[in-house]
Design an enzyme around this catalytic site. Structure first.
Site, PDB file in Angstrom:
ATOM      1  N   MET A  17       0.812  -1.216   0.000  1.00 43.50           N
ATOM      2  CA  MET A  17       0.000   0.000   0.000  1.00 43.50           C
ATOM      3  C   MET A  17       0.842   1.262   0.000  1.00 43.50           C
ATOM      4  O   MET A  17       0.589   2.189  -0.773  1.00 43.50           O
ATOM      5  CB  MET A  17      -0.951   0.005   1.201  1.00 43.50           C
ATOM      6  CG  MET A  17      -2.071  -0.999   1.093  1.00 43.50           C
ATOM      7  SD  MET A  17      -3.117  -0.746  -0.359  1.00 43.50           S
ATOM      8  CE  MET A  17      -4.009   0.719   0.115  1.00 43.50           C
ATOM      9  N   ASP A  36      11.069   3.502   4.703  1.00 46.36           N
ATOM     10  CA  ASP A  36      10.782   2.213   5.344  1.00 46.36           C
ATOM     11  C   ASP A  36      11.981   1.869   6.215  1.00 46.36           C
ATOM     12  O   ASP A  36      13.116   2.205   5.884  1.00 46.36           O
ATOM     13  CB  ASP A  36      10.552   1.121   4.297  1.00 46.36           C
ATOM     14  CG  ASP A  36       9.837  -0.084   4.882  1.00 46.36           C
ATOM     15  OD1 ASP A  36       8.613  -0.198   4.677  1.00 46.36           O
ATOM     16  OD2 ASP A  36      10.500  -0.902   5.565  1.00 46.36           O
ATOM     17  N   GLU A  96       0.280  -3.094  10.622  1.00 50.03           N
ATOM     18  CA  GLU A  96      -0.952  -2.911  11.400  1.00 50.03           C
ATOM     19  C   GLU A  96      -0.775  -3.492  12.802  1.00 50.03           C
ATOM     20  O   GLU A  96      -1.372  -4.503  13.166  1.00 50.03           O
ATOM     21  CB  GLU A  96      -2.134  -3.571  10.679  1.00 50.03           C
ATOM     22  CG  GLU A  96      -2.523  -2.898   9.379  1.00 50.03           C
ATOM     23  CD  GLU A  96      -3.126  -1.513   9.588  1.00 50.03           C
ATOM     24  OE1 GLU A  96      -3.888  -1.307  10.544  1.00 50.03           O
ATOM     25  OE2 GLU A  96      -2.818  -0.627   8.783  1.00 50.03           O
ATOM     26  N   LYS A 101       2.737   1.303  15.498  1.00 51.73           N
ATOM     27  CA  LYS A 101       2.172   2.580  15.042  1.00 51.73           C
ATOM     28  C   LYS A 101       2.334   3.668  16.116  1.00 51.73           C
ATOM     29  O   LYS A 101       2.670   4.808  15.796  1.00 51.73           O
ATOM     30  CB  LYS A 101       0.704   2.416  14.671  1.00 51.73           C
ATOM     31  CG  LYS A 101       0.492   1.689  13.349  1.00 51.73           C
ATOM     32  CD  LYS A 101      -0.992   1.643  13.005  1.00 51.73           C
ATOM     33  CE  LYS A 101      -1.277   0.853  11.762  1.00 51.73           C
ATOM     34  NZ  LYS A 101      -0.807   1.478  10.532  1.00 51.73           N
ATOM     35  N   SER A 123      -7.299   0.784   7.922  1.00 57.76           N
ATOM     36  CA  SER A 123      -8.738   0.648   7.705  1.00 57.76           C
ATOM     37  C   SER A 123      -9.472   0.248   8.982  1.00 57.76           C
ATOM     38  O   SER A 123     -10.690   0.351   9.038  1.00 57.76           O
ATOM     39  CB  SER A 123      -9.011  -0.395   6.624  1.00 57.76           C
ATOM     40  OG  SER A 123      -8.529  -1.663   7.039  1.00 57.76           O
ATOM     41  N   HIS A 144      -7.838   6.416   4.283  1.00 61.34           N
ATOM     42  CA  HIS A 144      -7.763   5.011   3.895  1.00 61.34           C
ATOM     43  C   HIS A 144      -7.936   4.838   2.391  1.00 61.34           C
ATOM     44  O   HIS A 144      -9.015   5.050   1.841  1.00 61.34           O
ATOM     45  CB  HIS A 144      -8.831   4.201   4.639  1.00 61.34           C
ATOM     46  CG  HIS A 144      -8.875   2.781   4.212  1.00 61.34           C
ATOM     47  ND1 HIS A 144     -10.018   2.189   3.739  1.00 61.34           N
ATOM     48  CD2 HIS A 144      -7.907   1.839   4.155  1.00 61.34           C
ATOM     49  CE1 HIS A 144      -9.748   0.938   3.404  1.00 61.34           C
ATOM     50  NE2 HIS A 144      -8.476   0.701   3.648  1.00 61.34           N
ATOM     51  N   ASN A 147      -7.234  -0.962  -1.890  1.00 58.93           N
ATOM     52  CA  ASN A 147      -6.211  -1.736  -2.595  1.00 58.93           C
ATOM     53  C   ASN A 147      -6.758  -2.267  -3.916  1.00 58.93           C
ATOM     54  O   ASN A 147      -7.850  -2.815  -3.929  1.00 58.93           O
ATOM     55  CB  ASN A 147      -5.776  -2.891  -1.686  1.00 58.93           C
ATOM     56  CG  ASN A 147      -4.560  -3.619  -2.184  1.00 58.93           C
ATOM     57  OD1 ASN A 147      -3.807  -3.115  -3.001  1.00 58.93           O
ATOM     58  ND2 ASN A 147      -4.370  -4.822  -1.694  1.00 58.93           N
TER      59      ASN A 147
END
Length: 187
Positions: A17, A36, A96, A101, A123, A144, A147
């Site tokens: 994503m 990243d 996720e 996070k 999401s 959001h 995909n």
């Protein structure tokens, strides 16, 4: 802030994503820095982005000039500090995991300006989960993408109770500037 004021976009997380969100922004003319924590992922993204853009040209979906412009706007940056510093919007598309996070938002809060928009692509984790990780939660919301982010037009703009109307409107307008069809979700 207006979308026309955006000089730098940071996308954190170069998975499926994140890389698509970042390349989409670059295709639409935004100077985009993809970061990243895993350097090998960025190496793979470099190859993928070139192949993707070349394929779009071969199919007649982009001109050679548009692809060259996207390549010029698409930057890979291994350090979050370098990717996020000076950005007007940071889009988070990382693992996720609540703790991962939370650590990300705490770290990025120390890098960016007090008014930098922070958008989570999650999401199912609402931005309110991370409002205590940032000094100005009014700039935090969910954005959001569906995909695959390069193909799907729909983007949900989720305004939490802590999110200002200005932030929600900015994200909505940013989605439009990226060729998307945003839908407002108020919670």
């Amino acid at each position: 802030m207006k979308v026309t004021d955006v000089k730098k976009v940071c996308v954190a997380g170069a998975g499926l994503m994140g890389r698509q969100i970042a390349l989409n922004a670059a295709i639409h003319g935004f100077d985009t820095y993809l970061t990243d924590s895993v350097a090998d992922v960025l190496t793979a993204v470099e190859k993928w982005s070139g192949e993707y853009l070349d394929g779009r040209v071969a199919k007649g979906k982009l001109t050679a000039e548009q692809a060259a412009g996207a390549k010029a706007h698409f930057h890979l940056c291994p350090a979050l500090k370098d990717a996020a510093e000076g950005a007007q919007i940071v889009i988070e598309a990382i693992l996720e995991d609540k703790d991962v996070k939370a650590n990300f938002y705490t770290e990025v809060n120390g890098i960016v300006d007090e008014n930098t928009i922070l958008a989570s692509n999650s999401s199912y984790m609402p931005s309110s989960t991370f409002k205590d990780c940032v000094s100005n939660p009014s700039r935090l919301a969910n954005m959001h993408y569906f995909n695959p982010a390069l193909a799907m037009k729909l983007v949900e703009v989720v305004r939490g109770e802590h999110t200002s109307e200005e932030t929600a409107q900015f994200i909505y307008d940013f989605a439009i500037a990226n060729g998307k069809t945003p839908i407002r979700v108020n919670k």
